[in-house]
Motif scaffolding. Structure first.
Motif, PDB file in Angstrom:
ATOM      1  N   MET A 150      -6.029   8.145 -11.261  1.00  0.00           N
ATOM      2  CA  MET A 150      -5.823   6.189 -11.035  1.00  0.00           C
ATOM      3  C   MET A 150      -4.593   5.952  -9.778  1.00  0.00           C
ATOM      4  SD  MET A 150      -6.756   5.426 -13.805  1.00  0.00           S
ATOM      5  CE  MET A 150      -6.165   3.754 -14.337  1.00  0.00           C
ATOM      6  N   SER A 151      -3.590   6.519  -9.376  1.00  0.00           N
ATOM      7  CA  SER A 151      -3.411   6.298  -7.948  1.00  0.00           C
ATOM      8  C   SER A 151      -4.173   6.610  -6.746  1.00  0.00           C
ATOM      9  CB  SER A 151      -2.476   7.143  -8.062  1.00  0.00           C
ATOM     10  OG  SER A 151      -1.624   7.062  -8.999  1.00  0.00           O
ATOM     11  N   PHE A 202       0.656  -1.700   0.151  1.00  0.00           N
ATOM     12  CA  PHE A 202       0.482  -0.149  -0.014  1.00  0.00           C
ATOM     13  C   PHE A 202       0.537   1.220   0.180  1.00  0.00           C
ATOM     14  CE2 PHE A 202      -1.901   3.137   2.390  1.00  0.00           C
ATOM     15  CZ  PHE A 202      -3.287   3.431   1.544  1.00  0.00           C
ATOM     16  N   TRP A 203       1.429   1.214   0.540  1.00  0.00           N
ATOM     17  CA  TRP A 203       3.201   2.919   0.982  1.00  0.00           C
ATOM     18  C   TRP A 203       3.622   3.284  -0.315  1.00  0.00           C
ATOM     19  CZ3 TRP A 203       1.364   5.823   3.594  1.00  0.00           C
ATOM     20  CH2 TRP A 203       0.604   5.628   5.296  1.00  0.00           C
ATOM     21  N   GLY A 204       4.011   1.142  -0.735  1.00  0.00           N
ATOM     22  CA  GLY A 204       4.969   1.572  -2.067  1.00  0.00           C
ATOM     23  C   GLY A 204       4.215   2.357  -2.934  1.00  0.00           C
ATOM     24  N   TYR A 252      -7.557   3.193  -3.884  1.00  0.00           N
ATOM     25  CA  TYR A 252      -8.890   2.427  -3.408  1.00  0.00           C
ATOM     26  C   TYR A 252      -8.966   0.966  -3.482  1.00  0.00           C
ATOM     27  CZ  TYR A 252     -13.909   1.994  -3.453  1.00  0.00           C
ATOM     28  OH  TYR A 252     -15.559   1.700  -2.802  1.00  0.00           O
ATOM     29  N   ARG A 253      -8.972   0.416  -4.282  1.00  0.00           N
ATOM     30  CA  ARG A 253      -8.824  -1.125  -4.882  1.00  0.00           C
ATOM     31  C   ARG A 253      -8.081  -2.349  -4.166  1.00  0.00           C
ATOM     32  NH1 ARG A 253     -10.983  -2.740  -9.617  1.00  0.00           N
ATOM     33  NH2 ARG A 253     -10.555  -4.974  -8.389  1.00  0.00           N
TER      34      ARG A 253
END
Length: 223
Positions: free
Chosen positions: A210-211, A3-5, A216-217
């Motif tokens: 998009m990020s 997630f953080w990446g 979110y996904r």
């Protein structure tokens, strides 16, 4: 960790695209200043043609000259957005002091008959130019058909038996001059930096969106 990446990847990508957009805005401000300087030089009050003309010092110098046309007219093939294909007409111009320069009289369409050269003496106003129009793709001039593919000042001067000085017409007192003058103007100089800036900022917005979508996904469904 993943997630953080993705967060770092999204932030860095957006920052890079935004910086490119800001750089293009800075280039736009620089280009506008350059164009203002060029336009100021082009539209300055016209002076007499110097006795000694130097390309580096006198490029774009607005000048006035009095004299008469002499000899043949060279046709340089060009294309104009409004008129389509046509020719720039370049003729030797004998000054009242006996010197002979060259005059770029302007444009005539390939669909039109080549206008006759004005007779008698008159005054012309324009800018001195030494265009750089030759590259590895420029074909050889067709001298038999009187079709040139670039304004090669040195070769034109030799052909027309004139000094290597080209005056691009802006205004003329010759009433029978039928060509359409194509004076040097800043409108002909590309300035697309605003379009580039909009493109980079749009890409930054898309990248950010998009990020956010991927973050979110990939969110933890248990959170």
């Amino acid at each position: 960790m993943r997630f953080w990446g993705m967060v770092v990847f999204g932030v860095l990508g957006t920052a890079i695209l935004l910086s490119l957009g800001i750089w293009q805005l800075q280039r736009l401000a620089w280009k506008q200043e350059v164009l203002r300087a060029i336009e100021s030089k082009i539209l300055a009050p016209a002076v007499k043609i110097p006795q000694t003309v130097l390309p580096d010092a006198h490029s774009l110098l607005p000048v006035r000259a009095e004299g008469r046309y002499k000899g043949d007219t060279v046709r340089v093939l060009v294309s104009q957005k409004i008129y389509g294909a046509g020719y720039r007409l370049i003729t030797a111009f004998e000054l009242v002091d006996g010197r002979t320069i060259m005059l770029d009289r302007g444009f005539t369409s390939v669909r039109s008959e080549i206008p006759s050269t004005p007779e008698g003496r008159g005054q012309v106003i324009g800018n001195l130019q030494w265009p750089q129009e030759i590259d590895s793709f420029t074909p050889e001039n067709d001298l038999a058909a009187n079709i040139w593919f670039a304004r090669d000042v040195a070769r034109l001067a030799e052909h027309l038996k004139a000094e290597p000085v080209l005056l691009v017409l802006r205004d003329s007192s010759f009433e029978t001059e039928a060509a359409t003058p194509l004076p040097k103007m800043t409108a002909n100089i590309p300035n697309d930096h605003m379009n580039y800036a909009i493109t980079w900022f749009s890409l930054a917005l898309i990248w950010l969106g998009m990020s956010g979508y991927f973050l979110y996904r990939s969110r933890d469904p248990q959170s």
